[in-house]
Every structure is written in structure tokens, then in C-alpha cells.
Write a protein that holds these residues in place. Structure first.
Motif, PDB file in Angstrom:
ATOM      1  N   THR A   1     -83.447  24.411 -24.464  1.00  0.00           N
ATOM      2  CA  THR A   1     -82.924  23.218 -23.626  1.00  0.00           C
ATOM      3  C   THR A   1     -81.834  23.501 -22.858  1.00  0.00           C
ATOM      4  O   THR A   1     -81.028  22.609 -22.225  1.00  0.00           O
ATOM      5  CB  THR A   1     -82.648  21.949 -24.854  1.00  0.00           C
TER       6      THR A   1
ATOM      7  N   SER B   1     -80.888  22.477 -19.443  1.00  0.00           N
ATOM      8  CA  SER B   1     -81.294  21.019 -18.968  1.00  0.00           C
ATOM      9  C   SER B   1     -80.206  20.598 -18.167  1.00  0.00           C
ATOM     10  O   SER B   1     -79.131  20.652 -18.150  1.00  0.00           O
ATOM     11  CB  SER B   1     -81.129  19.888 -20.211  1.00  0.00           C
TER      12      SER B   1
ATOM     13  N   LYS C   1     -84.660  14.065 -16.347  1.00  0.00           N
ATOM     14  CA  LYS C   1     -83.358  15.187 -16.910  1.00  0.00           C
ATOM     15  C   LYS C   1     -82.507  15.680 -15.702  1.00  0.00           C
ATOM     16  O   LYS C   1     -81.330  15.853 -15.844  1.00  0.00           O
ATOM     17  CB  LYS C   1     -83.728  15.902 -17.898  1.00  0.00           C
TER      18      LYS C   1
END
Length: 466
Positions: free
Chosen positions: A297, A300, A194
Motif C-alpha cells: 500500500t 496509495s 483512492k
């Protein structure tokens, strides 16, 4: 869309490489103001406005509970996003290649001395790279958190993506070289795809925009990136093989499988963005779908890079408004997303992408412009003689600097950042009884300015009186 290897002349290219750095810093500075804001009411209480549209002075507590102090941030000051971008630029060799040894041995660890902001993973990696056993492709580590430990291989945040633009700016039209160096840089601190794919994705978006000879539509940009990412593979860098072998040890799923799954996630996010552009969805709705407003998240590498690309593609010629939109997405990683969208706008439209009023307020603006010109010169294979990191060459060192002898206007030299002068000096009490911290703002002759905190009377190992 018209593309070619690079703009036709050095003036045009410099305008855009400098614009990319300065507009990214503009986004970083504005987004940093709201990075820790929790709600609209919190914004009103702390900043006195319902929506951030201009720079203003603010402050934040840094350094922990007992060793903490108030960092007073001037209008237009940038954070670790821009600092680490400068660190990367300082390690671009005259041939455009990444001098990762200098980055790992000097630049990255020394950044900890003056870091403003910076996530736990980025700082931990800068500490761990100093181990004798560590190298750019072997900096595996774990760090402690409340819930236990987090493995380097699970580090998927945007600390890599935020610093990689110089690889592209120094290699306009040479994507293979830029891509390889983005990988080399990224895995020094982050091991999860990621983070890596997010960095490569943002790099390719910059690469594409820098080749525009005329404006194009955001949908065309997303389609171009979408075609490219379907072909994305792990580059054939020999040192990556040993890194992947170590990465796979003791893991239930191989790096190759995680990479493939993350690549598919990127493909799906690009489809989401393309559809959102066609249907004119609201930015808040799109960032929500990308996971940028979810506490788990929000940082990210993939999601934030995608958000920056989306906001740029939504209205490519409106960099100022795009930065403001990103900075006011309360609950997201505002500084990084605003820096991404600013960098793309600057790469497309040069220094004019942001208004003159902003350009005059950005910390170290002349230095960032000079740095952009420096990278452009490298890109056309005509490197200049600009010394981004002059060090102590030709300087006679005096006593090591300590806070007892420091004073305003004192000339000092840093072993890497070079000569400079103390511009500000501030002493604050620490929570620990009888302890104080002295914060020095150093204005280096190179044009960069940094803050150094002294929590004891011990002399510095890297700063000396001239």
C-alpha cells in the motif's frame, strides 16, 4: 485561522505559487534519491551516508534488462512527479481551465519520450490514451503484471495526486473549478477512488494553505480538511456520468459504493492524523498506520497524500526538515510524499520555504519559478504571454535528429517543447551484443531540460535540427 479568496497582490501570490512548485520539486529531487533504497544499510552502501540531508549525484538502472542503461542523476534533478506537474501546467488555459484535449493528444503521450521515473500505471495510461477510442473520460485499460492483469479501475496509486497542483495554483480561491479539473486530470490515468480522492485531498490542502494570510496550527488545518471531506461528493460533471456507467460494467461493486467507502477511509485517516498531532507521535509510527511503509500500500494515492499533509501539519514552518524527514522514511514512496510536503510548505511560505542552497541546486529552478508566476497571473485573471510550450512556431525545420549526427551544442527543436540545445551526449553499451544507447540532455530555451534516449539509428519523429 484567517482566510480570504486570494492574497492581496500578484507579488505575494506569485511568491507562493512559485514556492509551491519549487519546494515540491525540491522534495521530489531529495525523495527520489531514496525511493528505491531498501534499508538503512542499503542507504549507507549506495549513498555513503546514514541519512540524506543534502543533494548528491547518483545513478539508477533504467530501461529493462536488455535495453537498459545507467541514468546519471545530477544533484537536485527531479523525477516524473515534477515532469508531469509541468505537463499539467502547460495545459492550463488562460481562463484557468484544464485543456484536457491538448494534455491527452500531445502533452501526456510525448512525456514518454523523456520520462524519468514513472510508475507502470502512469506510463501505461500515457500509451493507452493514444488509442483512437480513448478520451479523458474513457481511457479504460488493463496492464499485465506477474500475477496476471490489473484493471484501470483498480489503479489507486498517487500518479494523479502528484501532478495536479497547477489546477489549484491557477485557480486560487476558485475551488469548484480546481476540483472539477483535478477529477478530469486524475481519471485519465487512474480509476480507483483512492487515487482520485488522494488527488482531490491534496488539492484541497493546497487550496486551504494558499488562503492563509498568517501561519496557523497543523491541527487547525486538519480540522478544516476534516469538515470539508465529510461533504465531499462526486462533482456534477456531465462527462463523468458516462465514465461511471462504463466503470460499473462487469464490476461487483459500483463506483459510488467504492467512492463512499474510500471517503470514509479518508475521514478515519484524518482522525488518526489529528490524534497523532495532539499526542506528538513519531512520523514513522504515523506513516506505518497510514500504510505508507507497507509494500502493498506504500504508493496509495490516499495514503501518500495524507502522509504529506500530516508531515506539513506537524511543523508547518519547517519545510526543509519536513522534506528531509519524508526522504528518510525508507520503504515509503519517498519522492511523492516529500513533494507533497514541500508543495504545501512553498504554498504557505513562498520561495523562502526552502534554503537558498537548495533553490540553486534544483533542476530548472528559474523555469519553475517562471511557471509559478505564470499560474499566478492566470489566477488573478491577468494571463501573461509566457509560452510554456512554444513548439516549432517561427522555426525553420531541418533534418530529423538522429544519434549519428547529434553533437554537443547542436541547436534542435522539439515539436512541442520548442527550440533548445544539446547540452550533454552519452553513449553506453546495451546488454544485447553490438547494441548501444545514446542519451541526449536537451536544454530548451523555455528553461526546461530533458533527457532523450536513442536506442537505434532511426531519426526522431519529434526532434529536428534547426
Amino acid at each position: 485561522m484567517t482566510e480570504k479568496n486570494q492574497p492581496s497582490n500578484i507579488e505575494s501570490l506569485s511568491h507562493r505559487t512559485a514556492g509551491a512548485l519549487l519546494a515540491a520539486a525540491a522534495g521530489d529531487a531529495m525523495g527520489w534519491m531514496t525511493e528505491f533504497i531498501r534499508s538503512p544499510d542499503d542507504l549507507k552502501r549506495k549513498m555513503g551516508v546514514d541519512r540524506i540531508t543534502e543533494y548528491q549525484a547518483w545513478s539508477k538502472r533504467v530501461g529493462g534488462r536488455f535495453q537498459g542503461y545507467e541514468d546519471y542523476i545530477a544533484p537536485g534533478d527531479y523525477s516524473d512527479d515534477t515532469q508531469l506537474t509541468i505537463c499539467t501546467a502547460a495545459c492550463i488555459a488562460p481562463n484557468g481551465c484544464f485543456d484536457y484535449r491538448t494534455f491527452c493528444k500531445f502533452e501526456y503521450p510525448m512525456w514518454l519520450e523523456y520520462a524519468r521515473g514513472g510508475g507502470s500505471t502512469v506510463k501505461e495510461a500515457a500509451e493507452k490514451i493514444q488509442r483512437k477510442s480513448a478520451d479523458w473520460n474513457s481511457n479504460f485499460f488493463t496492464r499485465k503484471v506477474k500475477e496476471g492483469k490489473i484493471d484501470y479501475r483498480d489503479g489507486g496509486a498517487n500518479g494523479a495526486a502528484m501532478r495536479i497542483s497547477p489546477h489549484v495554483l491557477a485557480n486560487v480561491g476558485r475551488w469548484t473549478q480546481a476540483e472539477a479539473d483535478i477529477w478530469r486530470n486524475s481519471i485519465i490515468s487512474h480509476g480507483h477512488p483512492k487515487a482520485i480522492i488522494g488527488a482531490v485531498l491534496y488539492g484541497y490542502a493546497l487550496h486551504t494553505v494558499l488562503q492563509w494570510s498568517e501561519p496557523t496550527t497543523g491541527q487547525d488545518l486538519i480540522e478544516t480538511i476534516g469538515q470539508w471531506i465529510k461533504q465531499l461528493e462526486i462533482p456534477p460533471i456531465s462527462e463523468l456520468k458516462t465514465w461511471r456507467i462504463e466503470w460499473n460494467q462487469g464490476r461487483g461493486e459500483t463506483f459510488e459504493n467504492v467512492f463512499a467507502n474510500t471517503k470514509q477511509e479518508a475521514v478515519e485517516q484524518l482522525r488518526l492524523v489529528w490524534s497523532a498531532l495532539r499526542q506528538d507521535e513519531s512520523p514513522e509510527s504515523v506513516l506505518q498506520k497510514l500504510g505508507c511503509l507497507d509494500r502493498n500500500t506504500k504508493g496509495s494515492g490516499l495514503g501518500t497524500a495524507m502522509a504529506g499533509i500530516y508531515l506539513f501539519a506537524r511543523q508547518p514552518e519547517q519545510t526543509k526538515e519536513n522534506i528531509i524527514t519524508a526522504a528518510n522514511m525508507i520503504g515509503s514512496d519517498t519522492d511523492s510524499i516529500a513533494a507533497f510536503v514541500g508543495g504545501l510548505g512553498g504554498a504557505a511560505f513562498g520561495l523562502a520555504a526552502i534554503p537558498e542552497q537548495w533553490r540553486s541546486q534544483i533542476q530548472d529552478a528559474p523555469f519553475l519559478i517562471e511557471l509559478g508566476n505564470h499560474l499566478a497571473a492566470i489566477s488573478i485573471s491577468k494571463p501573461d504571454n509566457v509560452k510554456i510550450r512554444p513548439g516549432t512556431y517561427g522555426v525553420k525545420l531541418g533534418k530529423p535528429l538522429s544519434r549519428q549526427i547529434a553533437h554537443d551544442d547542436m541547436r534542435v527543436v522539439h515539436t512541442r517543447l520548442g527550440p533548445g540545445v544539446i547540452g550533454e551526449l552519452d553513449t553506453q553499451n546495451l546488454l544485447t551484443q553490438g547494441r548501444t544507447v545514446t542519451i541526449l540532455r536537451l536544454n530548451f530555451d523555455s528553461g526546461q531540460s530533458c533527457k532523450f534516449a536513442f536506442r537505434s539509428d532511426s531519426p526522431s519523429e519529434t526532434l529536428f535540427i534547426i
